[in-house]
Design an enzyme around this catalytic site. Sequence first.
Site, PDB file in Angstrom:
ATOM      1  N   ASN A  11       0.844  -1.186   0.000  1.00 51.87           N
ATOM      2  CA  ASN A  11       0.000   0.000   0.000  1.00 51.87           C
ATOM      3  C   ASN A  11       0.887   1.247   0.000  1.00 51.87           C
ATOM      4  OD1 ASN A  11      -1.634   2.225   0.884  1.00 51.87           O
ATOM      5  ND2 ASN A  11      -3.147   0.769   1.640  1.00 51.87           N
ATOM      6  N   ASP A  78      -1.285  -4.429  11.001  1.00 48.04           N
ATOM      7  CA  ASP A  78      -2.616  -4.849  10.575  1.00 48.04           C
ATOM      8  C   ASP A  78      -3.575  -3.873  11.206  1.00 48.04           C
ATOM      9  OD1 ASP A  78      -4.266  -6.524   9.021  1.00 48.04           O
ATOM     10  OD2 ASP A  78      -4.967  -7.529  10.831  1.00 48.04           O
ATOM     11  N   GLY A 167      -8.627   4.006   2.052  1.00 46.63           N
ATOM     12  CA  GLY A 167      -9.513   3.122   2.813  1.00 46.63           C
ATOM     13  C   GLY A 167     -10.771   3.826   3.282  1.00 46.63           C
TER      14      GLY A 167
END
Length: 212
Positions: A11, A78, A167
């Site tokens: 990303n 994460d 996102g």
Amino acid sequence: MTPKIVLATRNPGKLREFRALLGSSPELRDLDLETAVIDAATAGCAEVPETGLTFEENSLIKARAVAAETGLPAVADDSGLAVDVLGGAPGIFSARWAGARASDEANLSLLLEQLADIAPAHRGAAFVCVASLVIPDADGRSIHEATTTGRLQGTLLREPQGLGGFGYDPILQPVGETRSTAELSMQEKNAISHRGQAFAALRGHVVEALAT
């Protein structure tokens, strides 16, 4: 310059944020972070399946795999969106809420559709991030591990606002803010974000790894 650390992500947004955070460290002022800190794709790493059941498990799985494959210190995170009325979902499934290969736009649209009838008082949510650093020995085995956690509490908007970030940034309005996360500058976002908090707490370990 030879790369010194790998951020276990593909990303580009995460890589930009990570380099920006490290750039504020005086110990690294003479280091070219564009070449010293690379992502997993540039390092030629295989994609690591996220088979854990928690943010911490997935973060360590990725960092351990990339460190073993490259022989370099590896940082992984994460992160995801935890929505109160969904019992903490999408959680670890945030990046694939609308399907295994879903785009950010598809994930965001599906979530807004699911929450369409939820009143503002019940639209609480938080971005959660667990970041990990794994430093391997010469045989690729871990000799040092560290994990940190960050959380950004807010409210979900009914429509996306702002063009920054990535996102779910356009629909989370942090507590005390009138803007969405996507409307904040990178500096503002790093100062309060879940990832900024987790990476900042990990920064001392990372700076030490980079400075050696």
